[in-house]
Motif scaffolding. Structure first.
Motif, mmCIF file in Angstrom:
data_model
loop_
_atom_site.group_PDB
_atom_site.id
_atom_site.type_symbol
_atom_site.label_atom_id
_atom_site.label_comp_id
_atom_site.label_asym_id
_atom_site.label_seq_id
_atom_site.Cartn_x
_atom_site.Cartn_y
_atom_site.Cartn_z
ATOM 1 N N PHE A 1 7.706 -3.599 -8.923
ATOM 2 C CA PHE A 1 7.105 -2.982 -7.968
ATOM 3 C C PHE A 1 5.577 -3.350 -7.618
ATOM 4 O O PHE A 1 5.208 -3.737 -6.680
ATOM 5 N N ASN A 2 4.799 -3.305 -8.865
ATOM 6 C CA ASN A 2 3.634 -3.723 -8.665
ATOM 7 C C ASN A 2 3.390 -5.362 -8.139
ATOM 8 O O ASN A 2 2.449 -5.637 -7.538
ATOM 9 N N PHE A 3 4.011 -6.256 -8.637
ATOM 10 C CA PHE A 3 4.304 -7.698 -8.180
ATOM 11 C C PHE A 3 4.515 -7.670 -6.735
ATOM 12 O O PHE A 3 3.903 -8.494 -6.211
ATOM 13 N N LEU A 4 5.622 -6.603 -6.150
ATOM 14 C CA LEU A 4 5.770 -6.779 -4.800
ATOM 15 C C LEU A 4 4.604 -6.225 -4.144
ATOM 16 O O LEU A 4 4.235 -6.909 -2.897
ATOM 17 N N LEU A 5 3.757 -5.202 -4.507
ATOM 18 C CA LEU A 5 2.716 -4.863 -3.927
ATOM 19 C C LEU A 5 1.640 -5.707 -3.837
ATOM 20 O O LEU A 5 0.909 -6.101 -2.885
ATOM 21 N N ARG A 6 1.446 -6.408 -4.848
ATOM 22 C CA ARG A 6 0.438 -7.528 -5.099
ATOM 23 C C ARG A 6 0.611 -8.905 -4.191
ATOM 24 O O ARG A 6 -0.351 -9.545 -3.545
ATOM 25 N N ASN A 7 1.932 -8.843 -3.901
ATOM 26 C CA ASN A 7 2.252 -10.181 -2.697
ATOM 27 C C ASN A 7 2.525 -9.860 -1.563
ATOM 28 O O ASN A 7 2.964 -10.672 -0.795
ATOM 29 N N HIS B 1 12.303 6.870 -12.130
ATOM 30 C CA HIS B 1 13.177 7.604 -11.427
ATOM 31 C C HIS B 1 13.764 7.020 -10.136
ATOM 32 O O HIS B 1 14.569 7.694 -9.284
ATOM 33 N N VAL B 2 13.545 5.740 -10.125
ATOM 34 C CA VAL B 2 14.419 4.908 -8.929
ATOM 35 C C VAL B 2 15.010 3.884 -9.632
ATOM 36 O O VAL B 2 14.553 3.029 -10.223
ATOM 37 N N LEU C 1 1.782 7.127 -2.749
ATOM 38 C CA LEU C 1 1.508 7.327 -4.285
ATOM 39 C C LEU C 1 2.440 8.165 -5.034
ATOM 40 O O LEU C 1 2.966 7.790 -6.205
ATOM 41 N N LEU C 2 3.288 9.062 -4.316
ATOM 42 C CA LEU C 2 4.344 9.730 -4.848
ATOM 43 C C LEU C 2 5.477 8.863 -4.973
ATOM 44 O O LEU C 2 6.192 8.952 -6.168
ATOM 45 N N ARG C 3 5.632 7.920 -4.175
ATOM 46 C CA ARG C 3 6.878 6.942 -4.390
ATOM 47 C C ARG C 3 6.423 6.032 -5.710
ATOM 48 O O ARG C 3 7.343 5.644 -6.555
ATOM 49 N N ARG D 1 3.356 13.420 -20.266
ATOM 50 C CA ARG D 1 3.324 11.806 -20.459
ATOM 51 C C ARG D 1 2.648 11.327 -19.168
ATOM 52 O O ARG D 1 2.715 11.886 -18.106
ATOM 53 N N ILE D 2 1.783 10.228 -19.282
ATOM 54 C CA ILE D 2 1.149 9.860 -18.124
ATOM 55 C C ILE D 2 1.864 8.409 -17.632
ATOM 56 O O ILE D 2 2.145 7.690 -18.293
ATOM 57 N N ASP D 3 2.229 8.603 -16.440
ATOM 58 C CA ASP D 3 3.168 7.749 -15.600
ATOM 59 C C ASP D 3 2.516 6.626 -14.895
ATOM 60 O O ASP D 3 2.828 5.590 -14.664
ATOM 61 N N LEU D 4 1.304 7.115 -14.408
ATOM 62 C CA LEU D 4 0.606 6.363 -13.180
ATOM 63 C C LEU D 4 -0.876 6.878 -13.417
ATOM 64 O O LEU D 4 -1.183 7.951 -13.424
ATOM 65 N N ILE D 5 -1.889 5.756 -13.283
ATOM 66 C CA ILE D 5 -3.303 6.079 -13.249
ATOM 67 C C ILE D 5 -3.709 5.779 -11.796
ATOM 68 O O ILE D 5 -3.602 4.450 -11.543
#
Length: 128
Positions: A121-127, A112-113, A102-104, A18-22
């Protein structure tokens, strides 16, 4: 797993996990690197852009040798609602910190978190 471009070959689909992150890697010193990423983006399902894609820009310590404009990369991040990370692979401390980040991100994207979704998480990174 690493791939130089997308789409992935279909003959090994049944063996692929399964692909979880690109993570799209862009070498700022190589204009073909950006073109390859742009061509590959068309092969990613729209759902992945909801927190499961990021752009990793390498070679940022050598701004004098840039072949890719930073604004082009920022625009990709904005258009695809995906974070842009910068890394200088030649510096071990930065390389290790980026790998840990990247691992996190992968742990979050894989579920897994507890209590943190990839979209959140993406929203937090973008802001930040």
């Amino acid at each position: 797993h690493l791939a130089t471009s997308l789409p992935l070959p279909s003959e090994r689909d049944h063996l692929r996990p399964r692909i979880d992150l690109i993570v799209f890697m862009i070498d700022i010193k190589n204009k073909y690197s950006l073109k390859n990423v742009e061509a590959s983006l068309a092969h990613v399902a729209a759902g992945f852009f909801l927190g499961k894609v990021c752009f990793l820009v390498t070679g940022v310590g050598r701004v004098n040798y840039c072949s890719v404009e930073i604004s082009s990369i920022w625009k990709l991040g904005e258009v695809y609602c995906s974070p842009v990370l910068y890394c200088e692979l030649e510096l071990e401390g930065i390389r290790v910190a980026t790998a840990q980040r990247l691992l996190r991100m992968l742990q979050i994207c894989a579920g897994h978190v507890p209590g943190v979704s990839a979209l959140c998480f993406n929203f937090l990174l973008r802001n930040s």
